[in-house]
Design an enzyme around this catalytic site. Structure first.
Site, mmCIF file in Angstrom:
data_model
loop_
_atom_site.group_PDB
_atom_site.id
_atom_site.type_symbol
_atom_site.label_atom_id
_atom_site.label_comp_id
_atom_site.label_asym_id
_atom_site.label_seq_id
_atom_site.Cartn_x
_atom_site.Cartn_y
_atom_site.Cartn_z
ATOM 1 N N HIS A 32 0.811 -0.883 -0.309
ATOM 2 C CA HIS A 32 0.184 0.033 0.242
ATOM 3 C C HIS A 32 0.372 1.295 0.259
ATOM 4 O O HIS A 32 2.063 1.124 0.260
ATOM 5 C CB HIS A 32 -0.670 0.027 1.072
ATOM 6 C CG HIS A 32 -0.615 -0.338 2.862
ATOM 7 N ND1 HIS A 32 0.992 1.021 2.903
ATOM 8 C CD2 HIS A 32 0.038 -1.343 3.095
ATOM 9 C CE1 HIS A 32 1.244 0.617 4.330
ATOM 10 N NE2 HIS A 32 0.531 -0.230 4.391
ATOM 11 N N CYS A 44 2.748 -4.442 6.660
ATOM 12 C CA CYS A 44 2.581 -4.784 4.855
ATOM 13 C C CYS A 44 3.769 -4.079 4.427
ATOM 14 O O CYS A 44 4.815 -3.905 5.145
ATOM 15 C CB CYS A 44 1.520 -3.950 5.351
ATOM 16 S SG CYS A 44 -0.030 -4.310 5.840
#
Length: 355
Positions: A158, A166
């Site tokens: 992201h 992440c």
């Protein structure tokens, strides 16, 4: 505009210094967010024209299939795309702003580990409404990880510069990566293979980490890495005996249970076998010469181009230039300290120079 490294190697120290200088000069411009990032319909923003031009130069089209490789220690994300020869070629390399945890696979919810392994991303895993601008779900845990009892959800690539498991690559970079994947999937590619590694699987890196408890797992991943390096096409992978296997089973199918006994596999392609054997022999020859750096992580890493900005301008500035909504940089002190030399602590004096 954040710079994007083209090609597999970044060249000399002078070139890297010039790249960093260009990055810092460009990022101090107020806002530094293009109109693309300001669109409400950001999930449908087109691939930037300069990237289309780059594709043409490389014999690629937006509709051609794509593959993603991620390297934690180097904090880099690569986009590979099939070209007119039918083989995959490196399109662009993106510096990663933040990942969390350490080297090794993710095993349970809340461990802050970013995943390592082979994943597939389909169109349903693209998220145009992410709180981190745009994102795509890696698909962790995959079938093997679920069979081993690993847990976790929503492990993404992201935007912004914040991570709790992440891979954050900044809003501007994720806008481009998202658009490239989206157009390939819309053009008929069923799913995009994502390969996530602890580091580039070279004999030198393997020798330096040969005493790591994850070493046998990494050698399994290297089998897929070698296949792609030689054949330049996404390797077929199967799960059996609690591990990855690459290639085609002789019987035509691997067992449904990822923990079941492996069937017989067809012999490895000779060029791939030669590379794997040669790398193993070179790694062994380096073991007496390469001492483990004893590197540890208090919470992940950051590409040197972003580390330089964080160190000189501070976390507030970095958050503004990597996020259209100024998402805070996660654990900035750890980002500056990691990786550190084990035994010296994660202080500035213990920080190790990333390679």
């Amino acid at each position: 505009m954040l710079p994007i490294f083209a090609g597999k190697h970044h060249g000399s120290r002078g070139f890297r210094s010039r790249v960093i200088g260009i990055l810092m000069a460009g990022l101090v411009v107020s806002g530094c967010v293009t109109s693309t990032l300001e669109l409400n319909d950001r999930g449908n923003a087109p691939i930037p024209q300069k990237t289309i031009v780059k594709m043409r130069e490389l014999g690629m089209k937006p509709a051609d299939p794509v593959l993603v490789r991620i390297f934690k220690r180097e904090s880099e994300l690569e986009i590979w795309k099939r070209n007119s020869s039918g083989r995959y070629a490196l399109m662009k390399t993106y510096p990663m702003c933040r990942w969390s945890g350490g080297l090794g696979p993710k095993r349970f919810e809340g461990d802050r580990q970013a995943p390592e392994g082979f994943y597939t991303v389909n169109s349903g895993q693209l998220n145009p409404n992410s709180q981190y601008h745009l994102s795509f779900d890696l698909g962790y845990p995959n079938r093997l990880e679920r069979a081993k009892g690993y847990s976790g959800s929503a492990l993404m690539v992201h935007g912004a510069c914040s991570s709790s498991g992440c891979f954050a690559i900044s809003d501007e970079h994720v806008a481009e990566v998202y658009a490239v994947l989206r157009d390939a999937l819309r053009s008929g590619q069923p799913s995009v293979q994502v390969q996530s590694y602890p580091f580039r699987m070279t004999p030198q890196n393997l020798a330096a980490h040969s005493d790591n408890p994850n070493f046998s797992f990494w050698m399994d991943l290297k089998a897929g890495y070698d296949r792609f390096e030689v054949l330049r096409r996404p390797p077929d992978f199967q799960f059996c005996e609690g591990r990855y296997r690459f290639g085609e089973p002789v019987s035509g199918a691997a067992p449904a249970d990822p923990l079941a006994e492996c069937p017989a596999f067809a012999p490895e392609v000779q060029q791939v076998a030669d590379k794997s054997t040669g790398d193993l022999e070179k790694m062994k020859s380096l073991l007496n010469d390469v001492q483990s750096p004893g590197l540890a992580y208090s919470d992940g890493g950051m590409n040197p181009v972003f580390r330089r900005i964080l160190a000189s301008k501070g976390p507030e500035h970095l958050s503004k230039i990597t996020s259209s909504t100024s998402v805070p940089v996660s654990r900035p002190q750890a980002a500056l300290a990691d990786p550190y030399v084990a035994g010296r602590g994660p202080s500035g004096t213990g920080a190790a120079k990333q390679q």
